[in-house]
Write a protein that holds these residues in place. Structure first.
Motif, PDB file in Angstrom:
ATOM      1  N   LYS A  63       0.747  -1.144  -0.148  1.00 15.82           N
ATOM      2  CA  LYS A  63      -0.132   0.044  -0.011  1.00 15.82           C
ATOM      3  C   LYS A  63       0.834   1.205   0.022  1.00 15.82           C
ATOM      4  O   LYS A  63       2.101   1.315  -0.187  1.00 15.82           O
ATOM      5  N   SER A  64       0.002   2.218   0.087  1.00 16.77           N
ATOM      6  CA  SER A  64       0.860   3.672   0.033  1.00 16.77           C
ATOM      7  C   SER A  64       2.083   3.834   0.922  1.00 16.77           C
ATOM      8  O   SER A  64       1.781   3.201   2.159  1.00 16.77           O
ATOM      9  N   ASN A  65       3.013   4.347   0.596  1.00 16.09           N
ATOM     10  CA  ASN A  65       4.048   4.652   1.549  1.00 16.09           C
ATOM     11  C   ASN A  65       4.978   3.438   1.772  1.00 16.09           C
ATOM     12  O   ASN A  65       5.880   3.223   2.716  1.00 16.09           O
ATOM     13  N   ASP A  66       4.735   2.008   1.171  1.00 13.81           N
ATOM     14  CA  ASP A  66       5.485   1.137   1.217  1.00 13.81           C
ATOM     15  C   ASP A  66       6.746   1.077   0.348  1.00 13.81           C
ATOM     16  O   ASP A  66       6.549   1.609  -1.065  1.00 13.81           O
ATOM     17  N   MET A  67       8.103   0.489   0.795  1.00 15.17           N
ATOM     18  CA  MET A  67       9.159   0.494  -0.094  1.00 15.17           C
ATOM     19  C   MET A  67       9.255  -1.098  -0.443  1.00 15.17           C
ATOM     20  O   MET A  67       9.365  -2.133   0.389  1.00 15.17           O
ATOM     21  N   ILE A  68       9.715  -1.310  -1.591  1.00 15.70           N
ATOM     22  CA  ILE A  68      10.013  -2.849  -2.034  1.00 15.70           C
ATOM     23  C   ILE A  68      11.075  -2.876  -2.816  1.00 15.70           C
ATOM     24  O   ILE A  68      11.278  -2.091  -3.629  1.00 15.70           O
ATOM     25  N   VAL A  69      12.032  -3.649  -2.361  1.00 15.90           N
ATOM     26  CA  VAL A  69      13.368  -4.082  -3.030  1.00 15.90           C
ATOM     27  C   VAL A  69      13.465  -5.232  -3.781  1.00 15.90           C
ATOM     28  O   VAL A  69      13.085  -6.401  -3.117  1.00 15.90           O
ATOM     29  N   ILE A  70      13.721  -5.299  -5.050  1.00 15.64           N
ATOM     30  CA  ILE A  70      13.653  -6.635  -5.479  1.00 15.64           C
ATOM     31  C   ILE A  70      15.147  -6.864  -6.070  1.00 15.64           C
ATOM     32  O   ILE A  70      15.718  -5.857  -6.738  1.00 15.64           O
ATOM     33  N   ASN A  71      15.836  -7.831  -5.559  1.00 12.60           N
ATOM     34  CA  ASN A  71      17.226  -8.198  -5.582  1.00 12.60           C
ATOM     35  C   ASN A  71      17.730  -8.732  -7.033  1.00 12.60           C
ATOM     36  O   ASN A  71      16.756  -9.004  -7.952  1.00 12.60           O
ATOM     37  N   ASP A  72      18.856  -8.638  -7.131  1.00 17.52           N
ATOM     38  CA  ASP A  72      19.449  -9.112  -8.364  1.00 17.52           C
ATOM     39  C   ASP A  72      19.042 -10.847  -8.367  1.00 17.52           C
ATOM     40  O   ASP A  72      19.169 -11.475  -7.455  1.00 17.52           O
ATOM     41  N   LEU A  73      18.893 -11.241  -9.697  1.00 14.55           N
ATOM     42  CA  LEU A  73      18.606 -12.547  -9.877  1.00 14.55           C
ATOM     43  C   LEU A  73      17.176 -12.983  -9.550  1.00 14.55           C
ATOM     44  O   LEU A  73      16.968 -14.389  -9.382  1.00 14.55           O
ATOM     45  N   ASP A  74      16.245 -12.050  -8.946  1.00 11.43           N
ATOM     46  CA  ASP A  74      15.034 -12.321  -8.517  1.00 11.43           C
ATOM     47  C   ASP A  74      14.049 -12.318  -9.582  1.00 11.43           C
ATOM     48  O   ASP A  74      14.103 -11.622 -10.558  1.00 11.43           O
ATOM     49  N   HIS A  75      12.891 -13.265  -9.707  1.00 16.44           N
ATOM     50  CA  HIS A  75      11.712 -13.385 -10.622  1.00 16.44           C
ATOM     51  C   HIS A  75      10.797 -12.335  -9.892  1.00 16.44           C
ATOM     52  O   HIS A  75      10.580 -12.458  -8.602  1.00 16.44           O
ATOM     53  N   TYR A  76      10.139 -11.316 -10.609  1.00 19.09           N
ATOM     54  CA  TYR A  76       9.140 -10.484 -10.153  1.00 19.09           C
ATOM     55  C   TYR A  76       8.039 -10.303 -11.029  1.00 19.09           C
ATOM     56  O   TYR A  76       7.985 -10.602 -12.229  1.00 19.09           O
ATOM     57  N   ARG A  77       6.530 -10.005 -10.536  1.00 19.37           N
ATOM     58  CA  ARG A  77       5.651  -9.696 -11.259  1.00 19.37           C
ATOM     59  C   ARG A  77       4.701  -8.487 -10.454  1.00 19.37           C
ATOM     60  O   ARG A  77       4.573  -8.710  -9.354  1.00 19.37           O
ATOM     61  N   ILE A  78       4.521  -7.460 -11.244  1.00 22.05           N
ATOM     62  CA  ILE A  78       3.685  -6.277 -10.458  1.00 22.05           C
ATOM     63  C   ILE A  78       2.465  -5.952 -11.217  1.00 22.05           C
ATOM     64  O   ILE A  78       2.275  -6.082 -12.419  1.00 22.05           O
TER      65      ILE A  78
END
Length: 669
Positions: free
Chosen positions: A45-60
């Protein structure tokens, strides 16, 4: 131009599935989003920070009303700009997200503000740099991120290191100790890409870097990054980024390029409707950090307070009445300190009949009558004739023997910078003439190796010292020597007047290894140690230099006042306890924050009514800051105390430009 490609604000960001190579930071300004990382989905939600690391799989997946700021840092940029040393994996469990939010807020505000391009670019580069410095503190230092696929990750790293070469899958598979088929299958399973596609993407990322940060011709960029010809490079670039290299470079100036190519993803161009939300986020420019200290778990090692030595280069320092009064004023201010006679001074005296020199007698009379600890620096070159030197040196020892008869002082210290063989010869001569004196071997490149194995040689009269001129001397070799020699002395002798960062680094070093530290201050700085009435006659440049000297002296004085047990030390905060007094030193916070509000909860605090005082040493721009910042500076200097049952709460502000000293003791009515 970094921010033109890397930092973007999206209204609606939908990425079906990607494999990340680098670091991706997402900051939700408004709305919410479902984000999946390595198969684990969470609602943010609002004001959240997400770090996606090197070699990670992600979907937004986000709704139309969501606004998300995205900062992407490729491996190329991490290597070139921030020197991450191939360690891009961030330990998110220990990461302080409030720091990242602080810098993302600053980035966003400068990104949307109407200001000149140069000013905007400089500001954003500054905040990205500081944000990456923060990430660097939390990077994973070992290479085994996910042990099941370490062979594939090793192959990916190998491809990054050799991407310019003619690289074949068989060569990479051999490097990973896998068959070609096994490596190919695992690579596609982990990354979702075949070998040739991944290699092409790596080369394109380096090419995009060159397009952004260099003025190379497109043909040269293609050749430099492993492509066989320019037309093939343009085709592959257009297939991946949906734009030609030339247009990509041109559109960077107009902020048209964005990294996510998806019909359901929209780049936000007008920020008017979220201005209030951004203002709310970015106005919170003070972060709050709370630290708990339990008195029951305090460290028991006694703190080794630093020694101070004045390095005597000129005989006039100890014979001029004005300079003598300076030394005695310093004695009243900080207590005992020693005198270290330079090798250069006595080498000049050796050439003359110094035993009959009245100035030499006056110099030693002043030093011995006022009971200064006296040390001598002895330097010998590798090829210097030891026999000739010992004949001259014996004259000095004979003179000192006469001084012990008249003034009663029996012990001196000799810091010997020589080979191990020369050190042993000189040590024997000193012990034969001045038995109670100490000899200290000053480490150099020739005897570092021997020093690691000399612990059995160390005793009360024979010691080892390591001279440090600035913080970059704190390398692995010296650290290994420290571990093997618990009685090693550290000699800190700055080459230039104001080396505050170095002094802090060396002092922390001495605490970490429980070593003695001696700070050597040049006699040419004496005028600044106790400011004189003639200061206003100095030209401005000299005055600033004197303030730098005084600032260094002020910090040394603060460190010398420390005593007792170390209660707490985390690299930024040092707390000591002695009888009914506590002292807290807050070191500069490495420019992570512009302002930082700290709260220290001291549990098990048993003193009754207390009194305190605090002092700030301000170190911005290589000089003291006097009343800068108006009311803001006064607020920064405030310290508040609050008592709860069995607890004392200390609250204060800190910054990268100030060292804060807080002294607490029990009040006696």
């Amino acid at each position: 131009m970094m921010y033109d490609c890397n930092l973007k604000i999206y209204q609606t960001l939908n990425v079906q599935s990607e494999f990340n190579i680098g670091l991706l930071l997402l900051y939700i300004i408004e709305g919410s989003s479902n984000i999946s990382i390595n198969g684990k989905t969470n609602m943010y939600k609002s004001n959240d920070m997400i770090v996606i690391n090197d070699l990670d799989h992600y979907r937004i997946l986000s709704s139309k009303k969501s606004v998300i700021a995205c900062l992407f840092l490729s491996r190329v940029e991490l290597d070139k700009f921030f020197q991450f040393n191939k360690k891009y994996y961030i330990n998110k469990d220990k990461l302080d997200l409030s720091v990242l939010k602080f810098y993302m807020n600053k980035l966003i505000v400068n990104y949307v503000n109407d200001q000149s391009e140069n000013e905007k670019q400089n500001k954003i580069l500054e905040y990205i740099n500081q944000l990456v410095m923060t990430l660097h503190l939390y990077r994973k230092l070992d290479g085994t991120i996910i042990s099941n696929n370490i062979d594939v990750y090793s192959g990916i790293n190998y491809m990054y290191e050799h991407y310019k070469e003619k690289l074949y899958i068989g060569k990479v598979a051999t490097h990973c100790l896998l068959s070609v088929r096994r490596f190919s299958n695992k690579l596609e399973e982990v990354t979702g890409m075949r070998f040739n596609e991944l290699l092409r993407n790596i080369r394109l990322s380096y090419s995009a870097f060159d397009l952004m940060y260099t003025k190379k011709l497109i043909s040269q960029i293609a050749n430099d990054n492993g492509f066989t010809n320019e037309s093939g490079f343009i085709t592959h670039f257009r297939d991946k980024y949906h734009i030609t290299p030339a247009k990509f470079r041109k559109q960077l100036e107009n902020d048209h390029y964005y990294p996510f190519h998806n019909k359901n993803t929209t780049l936000l161009r007008s920020f008017e409707h979220i201005n209030d939300q951004i203002k709310y986020l970015t106005d919170r420019d003070v972060d709050y950090v709370s630290i708990d200290i339990n008195m029951k778990n305090k460290m028991r090692s006694k703190i080794s307070t630093p020694n101070l030595l004045i390095y005597i280069r000129d005989i006039e320092t100890l014979t001029n009445n004005f300079q003598q009064s300076k030394l005695l004023s310093m004695r009243r201010e900080i207590g005992l300190f020693g005198l270290l006679f330079s090798h250069q001074l006595f080498y000049e005296l050796y050439q003359s009949n110094f035993e009959n020199n009245k100035l030499v007698h006056q110099m030693f009379s002043f030093s011995l009558e006022h009971q200064f600890d006296i040390s001598f620096e002895v330097k010998l070159g590798k090829n210097q004739n030891i026999e000739e030197f010992t004949l001259i040196f014996k004259r000095l020892l004979n003179y000192l023997t006469d001084c012990t008869y008249f003034y009663g002082q029996r012990s001196f210290q000799f810091y010997i910078d020589a080979s191990y063989y020369q050190f042993n010869r000189i040590s024997k001569i000193i012990q034969d003439n001045l038995k109670e004196s100490k000899v200290i071997l000053v480490l150099n490149k020739q005897n570092n190796y021997l020093a690691k194995r000399m612990s059995h040689k160390v005793n009360d009269n024979k010691q080892i010292a390591c001279k440090v001129h600035h913080e970059i001397d704190s390398d692995k070799d010296i650290t290994s020597i420290l571990k093997n020699n618990p009685s090693l002395n550290i000699l800190y002798q700055p080459n230039i007047p104001n080396r505050i960062e170095s002094l802090i680094s060396i002092f922390k070093w001495s605490i970490a290894f429980n070593q003695n530290i001696s700070m050597i201050i040049d006699d040419t700085w004496l005028d600044s140690m106790i400011p004189s009435q003639s200061s206003h006659l100095m030209i401005k440049e000299l005055q600033l230099n004197k303030e730098s000297h005084y600032q260094l002296f002020e910090l040394i004085l603060t460190l010398k006042r420390l005593r007792g047990d170390i209660v707490y030390f985390n690299g930024l905060i040092l707390m000591t306890h002695y009888l009914n007094e506590y002292q807290i030193i807050i070191f500069p916070n490495m420019k992570i924050f512009n302002r930082l509000h700290q709260r220290i909860n001291i549990n098990g605090f048993k003193l009754g009514e207390i009194e305190y005082r605090h002092h700030d040493i301000l170190i911005k721009n290589n000089q003291l800051i006097i009343n800068s910042g108006g009311d803001n500076h006064q607020n920064m200097a405030e310290v508040s105390f609050k008592r709860e049952i069995g607890k004392l709460i200390v609250q204060f502000y800190t910054s990268p430009y100030a060292i804060k000293h807080i002294y607490i003791k029990q009040k006696i009515n």
